[in-house]
Each structure stands twice: as structure tokens, then as C-alpha cells.
Design an enzyme around this catalytic site. Structure first.
Site, PDB file in Angstrom:
ATOM      1  N   TYR A 264       0.842  -1.209   0.000  1.00 54.43           N
ATOM      2  CA  TYR A 264       0.000   0.000   0.000  1.00 54.43           C
ATOM      3  C   TYR A 264       0.878   1.260   0.000  1.00 54.43           C
ATOM      4  CZ  TYR A 264      -2.846   3.464   2.700  1.00 54.43           C
ATOM      5  OH  TYR A 264      -3.488   4.578   3.178  1.00 54.43           O
TER       6      TYR A 264
ATOM      7  N   LYS B 191       1.781   4.762  -2.141  1.00 53.58           N
ATOM      8  CA  LYS B 191       1.650   6.118  -1.574  1.00 53.58           C
ATOM      9  C   LYS B 191       2.929   6.937  -1.794  1.00 53.58           C
ATOM     10  CE  LYS B 191      -2.596   5.798  -0.071  1.00 53.58           C
ATOM     11  NZ  LYS B 191      -3.656   6.612  -0.691  1.00 53.58           N
TER      12      LYS B 191
HETATM   13  N1  LIG Z   1      -7.278   6.415   7.767  1.00 58.43           N
HETATM   14  C1  LIG Z   1      -5.981   6.682   7.864  1.00 58.43           C
HETATM   15  O1  LIG Z   1      -5.385   6.589   8.943  1.00 58.43           O
HETATM   16  C2  LIG Z   1      -5.226   7.131   6.636  1.00 58.43           C
HETATM   17  C3  LIG Z   1      -3.881   7.486   6.818  1.00 58.43           C
HETATM   18  C4  LIG Z   1      -3.151   7.912   5.725  1.00 58.43           C
HETATM   19  C5  LIG Z   1      -3.762   8.001   4.485  1.00 58.43           C
HETATM   20  N2  LIG Z   1      -5.063   7.663   4.329  1.00 58.43           N
HETATM   21  C6  LIG Z   1      -5.636   7.790   2.991  1.00 58.43           C
HETATM   22  O2  LIG Z   1      -6.806   8.576   3.060  1.00 58.43           O
HETATM   23  C7  LIG Z   1      -7.709   8.190   2.023  1.00 58.43           C
HETATM   24  C8  LIG Z   1      -9.073   7.876   2.617  1.00 58.43           C
HETATM   25  O3  LIG Z   1      -8.925   6.794   3.522  1.00 58.43           O
HETATM   26  P1  LIG Z   1     -10.034   6.367   4.612  1.00 58.43           P
HETATM   27  O4  LIG Z   1      -9.300   6.052   5.847  1.00 58.43           O
HETATM   28  O5  LIG Z   1     -11.137   7.361   4.622  1.00 58.43           O
HETATM   29  O6  LIG Z   1     -10.480   4.969   3.971  1.00 58.43           O
HETATM   30  P2  LIG Z   1     -11.906   4.275   3.880  1.00 58.43           P
HETATM   31  O7  LIG Z   1     -11.615   2.840   3.671  1.00 58.43           O
HETATM   32  O8  LIG Z   1     -12.764   4.691   5.023  1.00 58.43           O
HETATM   33  O9  LIG Z   1     -12.502   4.911   2.549  1.00 58.43           O
HETATM   34  C9  LIG Z   1     -12.054   4.554   1.259  1.00 58.43           C
HETATM   35  C10 LIG Z   1     -13.237   4.645   0.310  1.00 58.43           C
HETATM   36  O10 LIG Z   1     -12.780   4.273  -1.000  1.00 58.43           O
HETATM   37  C11 LIG Z   1     -13.786   3.500  -1.608  1.00 58.43           C
HETATM   38  N3  LIG Z   1     -13.233   2.644  -2.648  1.00 58.43           N
HETATM   39  C12 LIG Z   1     -12.493   1.512  -2.456  1.00 58.43           C
HETATM   40  N4  LIG Z   1     -12.211   0.947  -3.634  1.00 58.43           N
HETATM   41  C13 LIG Z   1     -12.781   1.715  -4.594  1.00 58.43           C
HETATM   42  C14 LIG Z   1     -12.841   1.629  -6.007  1.00 58.43           C
HETATM   43  N5  LIG Z   1     -12.259   0.626  -6.671  1.00 58.43           N
HETATM   44  N6  LIG Z   1     -13.507   2.599  -6.683  1.00 58.43           N
HETATM   45  C15 LIG Z   1     -14.128   3.605  -6.005  1.00 58.43           C
HETATM   46  N7  LIG Z   1     -14.091   3.735  -4.669  1.00 58.43           N
HETATM   47  C16 LIG Z   1     -13.431   2.799  -3.968  1.00 58.43           C
HETATM   48  C17 LIG Z   1     -14.386   2.675  -0.479  1.00 58.43           C
HETATM   49  O11 LIG Z   1     -15.681   2.190  -0.791  1.00 58.43           O
HETATM   50  C18 LIG Z   1     -14.362   3.660   0.677  1.00 58.43           C
HETATM   51  O12 LIG Z   1     -15.596   4.347   0.801  1.00 58.43           O
HETATM   52  C19 LIG Z   1      -7.061   6.995   1.332  1.00 58.43           C
HETATM   53  O13 LIG Z   1      -6.376   7.422   0.179  1.00 58.43           O
HETATM   54  C20 LIG Z   1      -6.079   6.497   2.375  1.00 58.43           C
HETATM   55  O14 LIG Z   1      -5.028   5.791   1.777  1.00 58.43           O
HETATM   56  C21 LIG Z   1      -5.812   7.226   5.387  1.00 58.43           C
END
Ligand SMILES: NC(=O)c1ccc[n+]([C@@H]2O[C@H](COP(=O)([O-])OP(=O)(O)OC[C@H]3O[C@@H](n4cnc5c(N)ncnc54)[C@H](O)[C@@H]3O)[C@@H](O)[C@H]2O)c1
Length: 255
Positions: free
Chosen positions: A161, A165
Site C-alpha cells: 500500500y 503512496k
Molecule cells: N485512515 C488513515 O489513517 C489514513 C492514513 C493515511 C492516508 N489515508 C488515505 O486517506 C484516504 C481515505 O482513507 P479512509 O481512511 O477514509 O479509507 P476508507 O476505507 O474509510 O474509505 C475509502 C473509500 O474508497 C472507496 N473505494 C475503495 N475501492 C474503490 C474503487 N475501486 N472505486 C471507487 N471507490 C473505492 C471505499 O468504498 C471507501 O468508501 C485513502 O487514500 C487512504 O489511503 C488514510
């Protein structure tokens, strides 16, 4: 004009992917509050419809789509441009994390599943959106989602992952050079630990505690604490910021 954090966003068209997710929902709500129109996209159509039904302001729409389908991305961008009136901002959050605490268990399918969406689709979607903004001739903003892992290499079984990133950071720097002459900024945000379904999936609670301890603010982030900086990057206040990675980590990282 009165100072406000959403400066310049009133009436703008904003495409938010992953909008049914923990952070994406909060980002969509924040843009709704600025007076922007939001096209919220997610794999989970029912969930994204519910998000849009609750957004402040008007002119929003919900779209169910699988962003791994590269052939659909140009049409999606075209639809945003047409239905929102213009496409001024892309915030691309959709991503997947498949933790493998034992690296020997990473399969080729794990690799493709994560890299296809987190890296490959990110390029084609960003290019389609920035190309539409260039054709409109009124500048624009592309905001991509990285992670603390672009810097640390990833914690908690997330090497694949976070390889994506890291690639997103490099990609955004390259795109910022290409689209800058058209008044389009390209930036990434790099959150650390945000309370969402993705963070919690497959996680050992002791790991979570160690991350809190390593964070000077002593806690995890709320999704709204990521949405504010994203709106800032899309606003007039950030008009001269491009090619950068915004570290949103409560002091966990210093760079
Ligand atoms: N939560 C954390 O701690 C964290 C930390 C660093 C970065 N991020 C990044 O922040 C962003 C949001 O993460 P989050 O924690 O809200 O995740 P999450 O899993 O809550 O949300 C991700 C969303 O993407 C959608 N998704 C997945 N596959 C898909 C596809 N093929 N087509 C369309 N939509 C799709 C899912 O249905 C989901 O609603 C991501 O890019 C993640 O990598 C999150």
C-alpha cells in the site's frame, strides 16, 4: 470579501472520490459547506448516495463507480464537468489497504489489488481531471492522498500500500510541473493515523496504542482534521502551493 477558509470555492465544481469513506465523507461535507458543488464518487453507491443526501448546500450528485476501471475515468470526469458546470478541483481519496503482517504472505493478487487503485488509477484519473481543467482554461486544483507511509515506508503490514503512496508523492511532483503552466496546482496530503474503517481493519490494538504514544498530540486524528487542510489547498489561500506534500500527523513526523 470576508475572510473564510473556503475562499474562492463558492460555486466551484469539486470531484471527490472515496466519498463514502471515513475521510472522504468529511471532505465532501467540508466542500459542501464552502458553497462548492460536489460530485461524490465511491464504489459503494448506496453509501455515497447517503453522504450526498446529507451534504450542506445544493447541486451535488452521487455516483457509484469502480475507479479500477480505467476505461470509465474519462467519462467520469466529463460527467463531473457537465453536471457540475465546471470541474475545478479533484480530491482523490479512494484507496484500499490489505494488511499482511507477515510479508511472506503478500500475493501477486494483493499487489495488483492495491497498486491498481492506489497508484495506477490515480495517474489516469489525475491526468483526465487536469486535462479537463486545462481545456476549461481557468486553472484548477488536484489533491491526491498519500500517507505517513510515503516517508516511513509503512507500519502495520502495509508495505505494498505504501509503495503506492510513495509513488503518489513523486507522481504529484511530476504532474505539478506539467500542469503548472496552465494554472493548475497538484499537491498531496499525507495523514498519519485517522479514525476510519481503513485504519482499524485488521489492526492489533497494541499497535494502535504505540502510534498514539509516538504522536506528540497523543491521539489519532478525526477525519475533519484532514478535511480542513484539503479545503485550504483547494482555496484561494493556497494559490501558490504546488508540488508539495502536506504532513498532517500531529507531530508524529517532522519534515
Ligand atoms: N485512515 C488513515 O489513517 C489514513 C492514513 C493515511 C492516508 N489515508 C488515505 O486517506 C484516504 C481515505 O482513507 P479512509 O481512511 O477514509 O479509507 P476508507 O476505507 O474509510 O474509505 C475509502 C473509500 O474508497 C472507496 N473505494 C475503495 N475501492 C474503490 C474503487 N475501486 N472505486 C471507487 N471507490 C473505492 C471505499 O468504498 C471507501 O468508501 C485513502 O487514500 C487512504 O489511503 C488514510
Amino acid at each position: 470579501m470576508a475572510w473564510n477558509v473556503g475562499a474562492g470555492l463558492e460555486g466551484k465544481g469539486v470531484l471527490v472520490t472515496g466519498a463514502a469513506g471515513g475521510i472522504g465523507k468529511s471532505v465532501a461535507e467540508a466542500f459542501g459547506a464552502t458553497g462548492a458543488r460536489v460530485m461524490a464518487v465511491d464504489l459503494d453507491q448506496g453509501a455515497v448516495e447517503a453522504v450526498v443526501a446529507g451534504l450542506p448546500g445544493g447541486g451535488h450528485l452521487a455516483v457509484g463507480a469502480n475507479l479500477r476501471d480505467l476505461g470509465a475515468l474519462t467519462g467520469l470526469v466529463g460527467r463531473a464537468r457537465q453536471e457540475l458546470g465546471s470541474l475545478d478541483v479533484l480530491v482523490h481519496l479512494a484507496a484500499v489497504l490489505r494488511r499482511r503482517l507477515n510479508i511472506d504472505e503478500v500475493t501477486e493478487e494483493d499487489w495488483d489489488f492495491q497498486i491498481d487503485l492506489n497508484f495506477k488509477s490515480t495517474f489516469f484519473l489525475a491526468r483526465a481531471a487536469a486535462g479537463a481543467m486545462r481545456d476549461q482554461g481557468r486553472g484548477g486544483r488536484v489533491i491526491l492522498f498519500s500517507s505517513q507511509g510515503w516517508w516511513t515506508g509503512g507500519l502495520g503490514g502495509s508495505v505494498v500500500y505504501n509503495a503506492a503512496k510513495g509513488g503518489v508523492v513523486t507522481m504529484a511532483r511530476g504532474l505539478s510541473r506539467i500542469y503548472g503552466p496552465h494554472g493548475i496546482t497538484v499537491n498531496t496530503v499525507a495523514p498519519s493515523f485517522v479514525i476510519t474503517p481503513m485504519l482499524m481493519s485488521g489492526l492489533d490494538p497494541t499497535m494502535l496504542e504505540s502510534w498514539k504514544t509516538a504522536t506528540p498530540l497523543g491521539r489519532l486524528a478525526d477525519p475533519g482534521e484532514i478535511a480542513g487542510p484539503v479545503v485550504f489547498l483547494a482555496s484561494d489561500h493556497a494559490s501558490f502551493i504546488s508540488g508539495t506534500t502536506l504532513n498532517i500527523s500531529g507531530g508524529f513526523l517532522n519534515y
